[in-house]
Enzyme design. Structure first.
Site, mmCIF file in Angstrom:
data_model
loop_
_atom_site.group_PDB
_atom_site.id
_atom_site.type_symbol
_atom_site.label_atom_id
_atom_site.label_comp_id
_atom_site.label_asym_id
_atom_site.label_seq_id
_atom_site.Cartn_x
_atom_site.Cartn_y
_atom_site.Cartn_z
ATOM 1 N N HIS A 41 -3.415 3.563 0.999
ATOM 2 C CA HIS A 41 -3.415 2.815 2.239
ATOM 3 C C HIS A 41 -5.066 3.679 2.839
ATOM 4 C CE1 HIS A 41 -1.123 1.214 5.370
ATOM 5 N NE2 HIS A 41 -2.927 1.224 5.908
ATOM 6 N N LYS A 78 0.654 -1.429 -0.112
ATOM 7 C CA LYS A 78 0.101 0.299 0.128
ATOM 8 C C LYS A 78 0.453 0.984 0.610
ATOM 9 C CE LYS A 78 -3.293 -2.788 3.131
ATOM 10 N NZ LYS A 78 -2.230 -3.555 4.411
#
Ligand code: A2P
Length: 286
Positions: A88, A57
């Site tokens: 994220h 992420k």
């Protein structure tokens, strides 16, 4: 397998045990600080790259430079591509601030107000054609944020997945419905209720698990699969890593018991960092 809060030292062994037991999806993030150990474990497992699905992420301070951030992650992971790259959080943070969670002198998050997640997505979606990731998605997106993203005129690739906190205390039925209708897979993080879970000892969960002759953890993982979500249980304990892999087919009747738990008890969010003034979560998702 989820790896949030798994230290570098723990996660190497955990990923090796997981891959040897049959796991094929490893979920990490630049912010977890464990990509290097995960990369070593994947390499040492001897399992072919094309048999493993790796997710990492993009951290909030890197929203303006996803290409560089992904290349850094790939270097640590010792991979030439990941299978899924997620934004994220929908919150861009000051890239020149103090550290991973930059703050202002008043203690509030140092948000990059000149940027937004649409611009981040514009850059992220380019990384697929460049071969750095097979697919792109988001994490911690509400229906409101997803709607904004899907309505963007510059959208070329839809997010394939939205990774969010999901368990019987936070089933997010409306978010699941919206994601499903729009062809976006929901991925469940903290499916067991995270560290020190209170769901594993919930009366309803324990009773249903006893009736079905499985552990509460197996029940929660099975429920996540029953409702068509991807599930990412985290563990660094070999016996748990192994047992979390076996699931049962839940009947609709039993699935609905867990579906209804939050309506009785109220929703509980275990992962709720302060992003104010940016509003990430939305009660309308429940
Ligand atoms: P540990 O990593 O020490 O084994 P979540 O996936 O919701 O984030 O939950 C992770 C937490 O649940 C960790 O504290 C993990 O502990 C614990 N855990 C993982 N699998 C099980 C299991 N099968 N039974 C009980 N606790 C578990």
């Amino acid at each position: 397998m989820g790896t949030w809060k798994s230290s570098e030292k723990e996660v190497y062994d955990a990923v090796l045990v997981a891959l040897k037991s049959g796991y094929r999806h490893i979920d990490t993030a630049a912010a977890y600080g464990n990509e290097d150990a995960i990369g070593r474990a994947i390499e040492d497992s001897g399992i072919e790259r094309n048999e493993i699905f790796v997710t990492t992420k993009l951290w909030c301070t890197d929203h303006r430079r996803p290409r560089e951030a992904l290349k850094e992650s790939l270097r640590k992971l010792r991979l030439s591509f990941v299978d899924l790259y997620l934004m994220h959080w929908p919150v861009p943070l000051n890239p020149n601030g103090n550290g991973y969670f930059p703050t202002l002198p008043n203690g509030k998050r140092d948000i990059d107000t000149e940027w937004d997640f649409i611009k981040t997505w514009d850059l992220l979606q380019e990384l697929v054609a460049e071969g750095l990731t097979k697919s792109v998605g988001v994490s911690n997106f509400s229906v409101k944020s997803l709607k904004k993203l899907l309505a963007s005129p510059s959208l070329k690739i839809k997010p394939v997945a939205n990774q969010v906190e999901l368990h019987p205390y936070l089933p997010q039925h409306k978010l699941l419905k919206y994601a499903t209708e729009n062809g976006i897979l929901l991925e469940a993080y903290s499916p067991l209720g995270s560290t020190g879970s209170t769901i594993l000892s919930d009366d309803t969960v324990v009773k249903l698990a006893e009736k079905l002759k499985v552990s509460p953890a197996t029940l929660l993982i099975s429920w996540a699969v029953w409702r068509n979500t991807v599930v990412l249980p985290k563990s660094v304990t070999p016996s748990r890593i192994e047992s979390n892999l076996s699931i049962i087919d839940l009947s609709d009747e039993d699935g609905e018991i867990l579906n209804g738990l939050s309506a009785k008890k109220g929703n509980v969010r275990f992962v709720d960092p302060d992003w104010s003034p940016f509003v990430v979560f939305d009660d309308d998702d429940y």
